[in-house]
Design a protein around this motif. Sequence first.
Motif, short mmCIF file in Angstrom:
data_model
loop_
_atom_site.label_atom_id
_atom_site.label_comp_id
_atom_site.label_asym_id
_atom_site.label_seq_id
_atom_site.Cartn_x
_atom_site.Cartn_y
_atom_site.Cartn_z
N ALA A 51 0.82 -1.21 0.00
CA ALA A 51 0.00 0.00 0.00
C ALA A 51 0.86 1.26 0.00
N SER A 52 1.95 1.25 0.75
CA SER A 52 2.78 2.45 0.86
C SER A 52 3.52 2.76 -0.44
N MET A 53 3.64 1.78 -1.33
CA MET A 53 4.32 2.03 -2.61
C MET A 53 3.55 3.04 -3.47
N VAL A 54 2.25 3.19 -3.23
CA VAL A 54 1.46 4.12 -4.06
C VAL A 54 1.81 5.57 -3.73
N VAL A 55 2.34 5.85 -2.53
CA VAL A 55 2.55 7.24 -2.13
C VAL A 55 3.68 7.91 -2.93
N PRO A 56 4.89 7.34 -3.00
CA PRO A 56 5.90 7.98 -3.88
C PRO A 56 5.44 8.02 -5.33
N PHE A 57 4.71 6.98 -5.78
CA PHE A 57 4.14 6.99 -7.14
C PHE A 57 3.23 8.20 -7.30
N ALA A 58 2.36 8.44 -6.30
CA ALA A 58 1.41 9.55 -6.37
C ALA A 58 2.14 10.90 -6.36
N TYR A 59 3.21 11.03 -5.60
CA TYR A 59 3.99 12.27 -5.61
C TYR A 59 4.63 12.49 -6.98
N GLY A 60 5.13 11.41 -7.59
CA GLY A 60 5.70 11.55 -8.93
C GLY A 60 4.66 12.00 -9.95
N ILE A 61 3.45 11.42 -9.89
CA ILE A 61 2.37 11.83 -10.79
C ILE A 61 2.02 13.30 -10.56
N ALA A 62 1.89 13.67 -9.29
CA ALA A 62 1.55 15.06 -8.96
C ALA A 62 2.65 16.01 -9.44
N GLY A 63 3.92 15.60 -9.32
CA GLY A 63 5.01 16.45 -9.79
C GLY A 63 4.93 16.71 -11.28
N LEU A 64 4.64 15.67 -12.06
CA LEU A 64 4.48 15.86 -13.51
C LEU A 64 3.23 16.67 -13.83
N TRP A 65 2.12 16.33 -13.17
CA TRP A 65 0.83 16.98 -13.46
C TRP A 65 0.87 18.47 -13.15
N GLN A 66 1.47 18.81 -11.98
CA GLN A 66 1.49 20.20 -11.55
C GLN A 66 2.79 20.92 -11.91
N LYS A 67 3.60 20.25 -12.72
CA LYS A 67 4.86 20.82 -13.22
C LYS A 67 5.84 21.17 -12.09
N LYS A 68 5.80 20.39 -11.03
CA LYS A 68 6.77 20.55 -9.94
C LYS A 68 7.83 19.46 -10.11
N TYR A 69 8.62 19.62 -11.15
CA TYR A 69 9.51 18.54 -11.59
C TYR A 69 10.63 18.24 -10.59
N LYS A 70 11.05 19.25 -9.85
CA LYS A 70 12.13 19.02 -8.89
C LYS A 70 11.62 18.92 -7.45
N GLU A 71 10.51 19.59 -7.18
CA GLU A 71 10.02 19.69 -5.80
C GLU A 71 9.45 18.38 -5.26
N TRP A 72 8.97 17.48 -6.13
CA TRP A 72 8.29 16.26 -5.66
C TRP A 72 9.22 15.31 -4.90
N VAL A 73 10.52 15.41 -5.17
CA VAL A 73 11.45 14.45 -4.60
C VAL A 73 11.52 14.55 -3.07
N LYS A 74 11.56 15.77 -2.56
CA LYS A 74 11.75 15.94 -1.11
C LYS A 74 10.59 15.35 -0.30
N PRO A 75 9.31 15.64 -0.60
CA PRO A 75 8.24 15.00 0.19
C PRO A 75 8.06 13.51 -0.11
N ALA A 76 8.47 13.09 -1.31
CA ALA A 76 8.32 11.67 -1.66
C ALA A 76 9.38 10.79 -1.00
N MET A 77 10.54 11.38 -0.66
CA MET A 77 11.66 10.59 -0.17
C MET A 77 11.35 9.82 1.12
N PRO A 78 10.79 10.47 2.17
CA PRO A 78 10.51 9.69 3.38
C PRO A 78 9.52 8.55 3.12
#
Length: 823
Positions: free
Chosen positions: A220-247
Amino acid sequence: MDIQFIGENLLPGKIGQFFIVLAFGASLLSTISYFFATRNKDLSDQSWTRLGRIGFLVNFASIIGIGATLFYLILNHYNEYYYVWSHSSKALPVYYIVSAFWEGQEGSFWLWAFWQSVLGAILIWKARSWENGVMTTVALSQAFLTSMLLGVQIFGERIGSSPFILLRDAMNLKEMAPIFADPENFKNYLKFITDGKGLNPLLQNYWMVIHPPTLFLGFASMVVPFAYGIAGLWQKKYKEWVKPAMPWALFAVMVLGTGIIMGSFWAYEALNFGGFWAWDPVENASIIPWLTLIAGVHVMIAFKNTGHAFFTAIMLVFLSFVLVLYASFLTRSGILGETSVHSFTDLGMFGHLILYNIVFLVLPVVLLIVRWKELPITNKDEETYSREFWMFIGALVVTVACIQVIFSTSVPVFNAAFGTNFAPPIDAVKYYNQWQAPFAILVTIISGFSQFMKYKRTDIRKFYSSLIASVTFAAVITAGFVYITGIYGNLMYILLTFSCLFAILSNARVLAQAFGGKRKLIGAAVAHIGFALLLLGALVAAATNKPISLNASKFIPVEGFEKAEKPGENIVLYRNEPKKMGRFTVTYISDTTIAPNTFFKLNFKVVDEKTGKVKEDFELNPHVQANEAMGLIASPDTKHYLTYDIYTHITSAPVKEADRDHADHEGHTEEENYKAPRIVNLAVGDTLHTSSGVLTIKALNNKPVAKNLVLAPGDLAVGLPLEVNVSGKIYKAEPIFLIKGNNVFDFARNIDELGLRVRFTKVLPDQGKVEVQVYEKPQQAKDWVVFKSIEFPYINLYWIGTIVMVIGFLISIFRRQKEVKAV
């Protein structure tokens, strides 16, 4: 005309089904609401976000409602429900009833959906500005999971499989049993179906209580970094998604890794795979996303520090979750057939599972294509002497290793899709070990020397001075280690040992520096040390484990035994007849049947041949279960030493029935199970040879103590202590002779382990002796058992490495979480 069935309790099932429909509808509402909230540019308008939260929290409450209802049905054994009848029984203790909850497909989908809803609730609380984009993906995944529980027909196609379907709807009762051909019996079918089938015997283990919840939390927890990556592409936050997705990525790696290792320990301790990893197709399918996300975490770190390797980082994160879905497809579609002990039967969700995979594969691919020209992909060549370059190479090596495993594991899929007839590897363990060993060597070497590098540019002189020192120490230690463990005859083993020791020393050096001030390196260094220890332990245990129950005759007097086992690696024991096994003397002492399991007590002794002194004395209690469908199911017992384990399991035994109350009853006595007694007159100190051992008479006891023995004035009770020596092991008993008034009584004592019963029937004062009656069970009824013992050297390195690695992940999670709080 509708049939009115007698005794059915339909209300809980209707409530449970209502919660399923509500959960599905609420997750769809949440997905749509969060989608529009993400597209909404007016930050002051939070209406879509509030609606999305309400939808998801209603979904969460509904998931809890589904679980509570299903657990109520299982706990109360409502066998009118197919899921309850299929997976539980009244004989199961409560903790196994909990396991029955998620034994089936429906229960495991609920467990996955439960954990995903918990994580979604945490994201609503903690994700802040990322909430809308991230929760759109999480809610969409939740909609797919809850749809797996619907169990409804739409346009002739069944969507999902409900745990609340009735037994009479799921099965044709009239075909199942001819008695239901009678309409009256059919209406009253619960009168005849009074208990369920019970939990699969292989799963009746405490690990079944904790392993699946941990594993599904990892999934179940594998969906969260996936979701951050999708949100980063969708909202054009190409570099910012990494920091909240890392933990979250580190959390997923830690939890899924823990779940996998729990399964490994379960296999080693209980399931009798003959080891800790069998390269089973479902084991492979679970470890691959774990490895790809580990690779993804390393590339994410490199991208965060240098701005390079964006595409590789986000693709590995996407691929990890897609591979979780693919693992679910392999496990649940029925496509693996008989190739895995873990797989479920096909419940008609083949197309449904494929759709789940396709949607979450297409989603990131489309976003990458649409955003391709805007992605921060650099064309600049990375410096060879830089940490990020070798982190990228290490991730590439892990990915290639995963491709090899997934390709071989997917042979049944290729056969089904293309009509081919490829056969899976005959010896899976040998096949995968040969392929994966070179990849393991490369990964551990890279994890070692990359620690001496810095991001962007490294001082070459310092790098080589540190490298040479570590290589030298690793080579010296390797030489001693391979000699001690006896693996010096295989070059691949030597190279893997060296690479693991090199990784341990290199990261230990970094760890020492970290305690000196560079604390941000602690988590990574500890995790790398743990991983290297794990690999080293796995290598030595797999390479040097050997059967120690060697049988020179290579014959076992059990019909057909050689078809299932190697006779030369098994020993047959007869009760109380010791046999030599290497340095051990092994004796089959007794067995106890507590339905459905029979527990065997095997005594192991190590005796000094010169002095006769017992140096070691311990007992192992492997057990078996005779199952009509699966044959003899064995669960081992293990003696743990500091540097090795003695792993013992039963390979053949006669079928035992549950112990019954053997108290005397009308027409029968307990002594009918024994041969006619030997009646002998013995004095204190006299001995008597029995088929089990040597019986010795001890001094009389004038004040015997026994349950319910009450003496009145003038009564006389005398106890006769005696000992039976069986190969140095002493068994004691004390039959009692009683004179009460003008009547004479005696209280016999049994030594069940030896098949002996002794009565003290007379006192002969003029001879200085006593009369004793000794009963023995017939020789032809002597019990036997066939067992196999395996020695696993240095297996503790594997378990220690696991613990150290998890500690390293925890340290890294806390460190990365502190970085997120600044966002």
